[in-house]
Motif scaffolding. Structure first.
Motif, short mmCIF file in Angstrom:
data_model
loop_
_atom_site.label_atom_id
_atom_site.label_comp_id
_atom_site.label_asym_id
_atom_site.label_seq_id
_atom_site.Cartn_x
_atom_site.Cartn_y
_atom_site.Cartn_z
N LEU A 41 8.30 5.40 -12.39
CA LEU A 41 7.46 4.58 -11.50
C LEU A 41 8.18 3.32 -11.06
O LEU A 41 8.07 2.91 -9.90
N SER A 42 8.94 2.71 -11.96
CA SER A 42 9.63 1.48 -11.59
C SER A 42 10.70 1.73 -10.54
O SER A 42 11.03 0.83 -9.76
N ASN A 43 11.24 2.95 -10.48
CA ASN A 43 12.27 3.29 -9.50
C ASN A 43 11.70 3.83 -8.19
O ASN A 43 12.44 4.05 -7.24
N THR A 44 10.40 4.07 -8.14
CA THR A 44 9.79 4.63 -6.94
C THR A 44 9.55 3.54 -5.91
O THR A 44 8.86 2.56 -6.18
N PHE A 45 10.10 3.74 -4.73
CA PHE A 45 9.88 2.82 -3.62
C PHE A 45 8.79 3.41 -2.75
O PHE A 45 7.61 3.29 -3.05
N MET A 46 9.13 4.11 -1.68
CA MET A 46 8.11 4.74 -0.84
C MET A 46 8.48 6.17 -0.47
O MET A 46 7.88 6.75 0.42
N VAL A 47 9.44 6.73 -1.20
CA VAL A 47 9.81 8.14 -1.04
C VAL A 47 9.60 8.82 -2.38
O VAL A 47 9.98 8.30 -3.42
N VAL A 48 8.99 10.01 -2.35
CA VAL A 48 8.78 10.81 -3.56
C VAL A 48 9.51 12.14 -3.37
O VAL A 48 9.20 12.90 -2.45
N LEU A 49 10.48 12.40 -4.25
CA LEU A 49 11.27 13.64 -4.20
C LEU A 49 10.79 14.54 -5.33
O LEU A 49 10.66 14.10 -6.47
N ARG A 68 0.83 -1.21 0.00
CA ARG A 68 0.00 0.00 0.00
C ARG A 68 0.86 1.26 0.00
O ARG A 68 0.54 2.24 -0.69
N GLN A 69 1.94 1.24 0.76
CA GLN A 69 2.83 2.41 0.81
C GLN A 69 3.48 2.66 -0.55
O GLN A 69 3.56 3.80 -1.02
N ILE A 70 3.95 1.59 -1.20
CA ILE A 70 4.60 1.74 -2.50
C ILE A 70 3.60 2.20 -3.55
O ILE A 70 3.89 3.08 -4.37
N ARG A 71 2.42 1.63 -3.54
CA ARG A 71 1.41 2.00 -4.54
C ARG A 71 1.00 3.47 -4.40
O ARG A 71 0.83 4.16 -5.40
N LEU A 72 0.86 3.95 -3.17
CA LEU A 72 0.57 5.37 -2.98
C LEU A 72 1.70 6.23 -3.50
O LEU A 72 1.47 7.23 -4.20
N ALA A 73 2.95 5.86 -3.18
CA ALA A 73 4.11 6.63 -3.66
C ALA A 73 4.13 6.67 -5.19
O ALA A 73 4.42 7.71 -5.80
N ARG A 74 3.81 5.57 -5.83
CA ARG A 74 3.82 5.53 -7.29
C ARG A 74 2.67 6.32 -7.89
O ARG A 74 2.81 6.93 -8.96
N MET A 75 1.53 6.35 -7.23
CA MET A 75 0.43 7.19 -7.69
C MET A 75 0.84 8.66 -7.66
O MET A 75 0.59 9.41 -8.62
N VAL A 76 1.49 9.07 -6.59
CA VAL A 76 1.94 10.46 -6.47
C VAL A 76 3.03 10.76 -7.49
O VAL A 76 3.03 11.82 -8.14
N SER A 77 3.97 9.84 -7.67
CA SER A 77 5.05 10.04 -8.64
C SER A 77 4.51 10.20 -10.06
O SER A 77 4.93 11.09 -10.81
N ASN A 113 3.68 4.82 7.05
CA ASN A 113 2.76 4.49 8.14
C ASN A 113 1.82 3.35 7.75
O ASN A 113 1.33 3.28 6.63
N TRP A 114 1.55 2.45 8.68
CA TRP A 114 0.70 1.29 8.42
C TRP A 114 -0.75 1.69 8.12
O TRP A 114 -1.53 0.91 7.56
N ARG A 115 -1.15 2.92 8.45
CA ARG A 115 -2.52 3.37 8.25
C ARG A 115 -2.83 3.83 6.83
O ARG A 115 -3.93 4.30 6.55
N VAL A 116 -1.86 3.75 5.93
CA VAL A 116 -2.02 4.25 4.56
C VAL A 116 -3.23 3.63 3.87
O VAL A 116 -3.46 2.42 3.95
N GLU A 117 -4.01 4.49 3.18
CA GLU A 117 -5.06 4.06 2.26
C GLU A 117 -4.83 4.80 0.96
O GLU A 117 -4.90 6.04 0.93
N GLU A 118 -4.56 4.07 -0.14
CA GLU A 118 -4.06 4.70 -1.36
C GLU A 118 -4.99 5.78 -1.91
O GLU A 118 -4.55 6.92 -2.14
N GLU A 119 -6.24 5.47 -2.17
CA GLU A 119 -7.15 6.43 -2.82
C GLU A 119 -7.40 7.63 -1.93
O GLU A 119 -7.35 8.78 -2.38
N ARG A 120 -7.67 7.39 -0.67
CA ARG A 120 -7.93 8.49 0.26
C ARG A 120 -6.73 9.43 0.38
O ARG A 120 -6.86 10.65 0.28
N ASP A 121 -5.54 8.85 0.55
CA ASP A 121 -4.36 9.67 0.79
C ASP A 121 -3.86 10.34 -0.50
O ASP A 121 -3.34 11.45 -0.45
N PHE A 122 -4.04 9.68 -1.65
CA PHE A 122 -3.69 10.32 -2.91
C PHE A 122 -4.55 11.55 -3.15
O PHE A 122 -4.06 12.60 -3.60
#
Length: 505
Positions: A434-442, A403-412, A483-492
């Motif tokens: 996107l393939s290089n995005t882990f869970m940090v977006v710069l 979930r954390q990676i998918r959210l990061a990739r959505m933002v990237s 954070n373990w509370r991540v929800e992709e659609e809501r947080d994006f």
């Protein structure tokens, strides 16, 4: 105020823990930073002197909950605190942390008839090794530390022992440990001018560790390619390793702090590093921080590109990591793993303390942690890790990280096409980014005026928090999702809404 009734104290603890549990587990309200008013009130409530008689438990409890707690930030409780890789506290870990506080066990001496705590720490370490898909026969050695900095200190300290002993033996000199004879005498005996740490974009904690251990911050060197500061320049690395006046430790960044990306991209590179270290008598240390948790992911194509950054890590000599990041257990918690079970004892043994060993029964494979780590007294920080690993298991942690990676990739992906923002590091295509995005977006703003104020403008919304940083000499921002509370659609929706609003304003 006298504490003369143990049962009253236990009842008070139970009530307070229940109240705090309800607060910590309830949905986090918008506002990841405390208001200026709450900060001012909290500071004004702090006493100027110790009260003579004491204010009593109920009064102090009310003061902490009503004055001080509202001035905390939501670093661990809010899913939208992205400033540092803070992680969170899973329900299982929070429960166990309350048990730790209530029973206040010291975990530093393994006395089999005394307490189960050292056995639990050893078991927790084994569960962690399983999560990271490492071989227990090689890696079930180490301990839980205060955090990544302490773990890096342990890694470089063990490396210091190994490389100096190896350098001396090559010259026909037999020496024992730096811990016994001191750094100056051992370096002299080995005929060296010092030790160097060779890395790529090393985290500041490696420099701190080098300063503490007498290696020196100036001897932490960035040996990277000209066109990629994350990757090793293998020719330059071998040149440094071949120096006759220096012993070397090679430190691999497994999750660089600004980008979340990796210093290596597969098993082949780690094998090359291992071969060079063996040839020149160097120690291979991995600063696993948060990146090491990629090893917990499944083998699906979705995560294959980032899993390559952790391939071959089992070839290292030591691994440092942070539990309070992607393991999502409370501060303070890090971990140190080492393939060489006896190395740490040469540095950290607590010599000449017979009263700490007199009651021990022989035959156990569990070492007393005070002989392989920094502290002689220590909190039972392994229990929250044990509880969380037992509660959620391999698949639970996989799902959390996915979930954390998918959210990061959505933002990237959204930032890559945005007219007002730059996604960093620059990529030739969206697929590559996107393939290089882990869970940090710069990222940065294209407008220089906005870019200079970007982090402040985002944080002023109080809907999310990011940290300011720099990339290649220019101001940038970092969204770190942990954070373990991540929800992709809501947080994006929240992140994209805030960034669009800041750009339009």
């Amino acid at each position: 105020m006298h504490l003369n009734n143990p049962q009253n104290t236990i009842d008070q603890q139970t009530d307070l823990q229940h109240e705090l549990w309800q607060t910590a587990m309830s949905p986090w309200e918008p506002g990841v930073l405390p208001s200026a008013e709450n900060l001012a009130r909290a500071r004004a409530s702090l006493p100027n002197a110790l009260p003579a008689e004491g204010n009593g438990f109920e009064s102090t409890k009310a003061h902490i909950l009503n004055d001080i707690v509202p001035a905390f930030n939501g670093g661990s409780i809010s899913p939208n605190y992205y400033g540092f890789i803070t992680g969170g506290v899973t329900p299982a870990a929070l429960f166990a942390d309350n048990v730790v506080s209530a029973y206040d066990q010291n975990v530093q001496v393994h006395l089999q008839g005394h307490s189960i705590v050292t056995d639990v720490e050893s078991s927790a370490l084994g569960l962690l090794v399983d999560l990271l898909r490492l071989d227990r026969n090689s890696w079930h050695n180490g301990l839980f530390t205060t955090g990544g900095t302490a773990s890096n200190i342990l890694g470089l300290a063990c490396g210091r022992e190994h490389v100096l002993r190896t350098a001396a033996s090559k010259k026909g000199v037999s020496i024992k440990s730096v811990g016994e004879y001191g750094l100056f005498e051992v370096i002299q005996a080995a005929g060296l001018s010092g030790i160097q740490v060779l890395s790529t974009l090393p985290h500041s904690s490696l420099g701190k560790a080098a300063g503490i251990l007498g290696i020196g911050r100036a001897n932490v060197k960035n040996v990277c390619l000209e066109n990629n500061p994350l990757r090793f320049d293998l020719k330059e690395l071998e040149k440094e390793l071949a120096r006759s006046d220096k012993a070397s430790i090679v430190a691999v960044s497994c999750g660089e702090v600004n980008t979340g990306q990796f210093a290596t991209t597969g098993d082949e590179e780690l094998r090359t590093l291992r071969k060079l270290c063996d040839e020149y008598g160097a120690w291979l240390h991995v600063d696993g921080a948060f990146g090491i948790f990629c090893r917990a992911l499944d083998d699906s194509e979705e995560f294959a590109s980032i899993k390559k950054g952790c391939e071959g890590i089992e070839l290292a000599d030591s691994i440092a990591g942070d539990g309070h990041k992607l393991l999502n257990v409370p501060y303070d918690c890090g971990f140190f793993l080492c393939r060489h079970s006896e190395e740490a004892n040469d540095v950290f043994q607590n010599a000449n303390a017979a009263y700490l060993t007199a009651g021990n029964t022989g035959g156990s494979s569990i070492p007393s942690p005070l002989n392989i780590g920094v502290e002689n007294s220590r909190r039972f920080r392994a229990l929250p890790a044990y509880a969380s690993l037992m509660a959620y298991g391999q698949t639970g942690y996989q799902e959390m990280l996915q979930r954390q990676i998918r959210l990061a990739r959505m933002v990237s992906g959204w930032l890559f096409n945005h007219p007002e923002y730059n996604l960093l590091p620059e990529s030739s295509s969206k697929d590559e980014a996107l393939s290089n995005t882990f869970m940090v977006v710069l990222f940065s703003a294209k407008s220089e005026q906005l870019n200079q104020q970007l982090a402040a403008k985002i944080n002023e919304t109080s809907k999310m928090f990011v940290s300011g940083t720099s990339w290649q000499g220019r101001t940038a921002c970092r969204i770190a999702i942990s954070n373990w509370r991540v929800e992709e659609e809501r947080d994006f929706a929240l992140i994209s809404g805030v960034l669009d609003g800041v750009a339009q304003a």
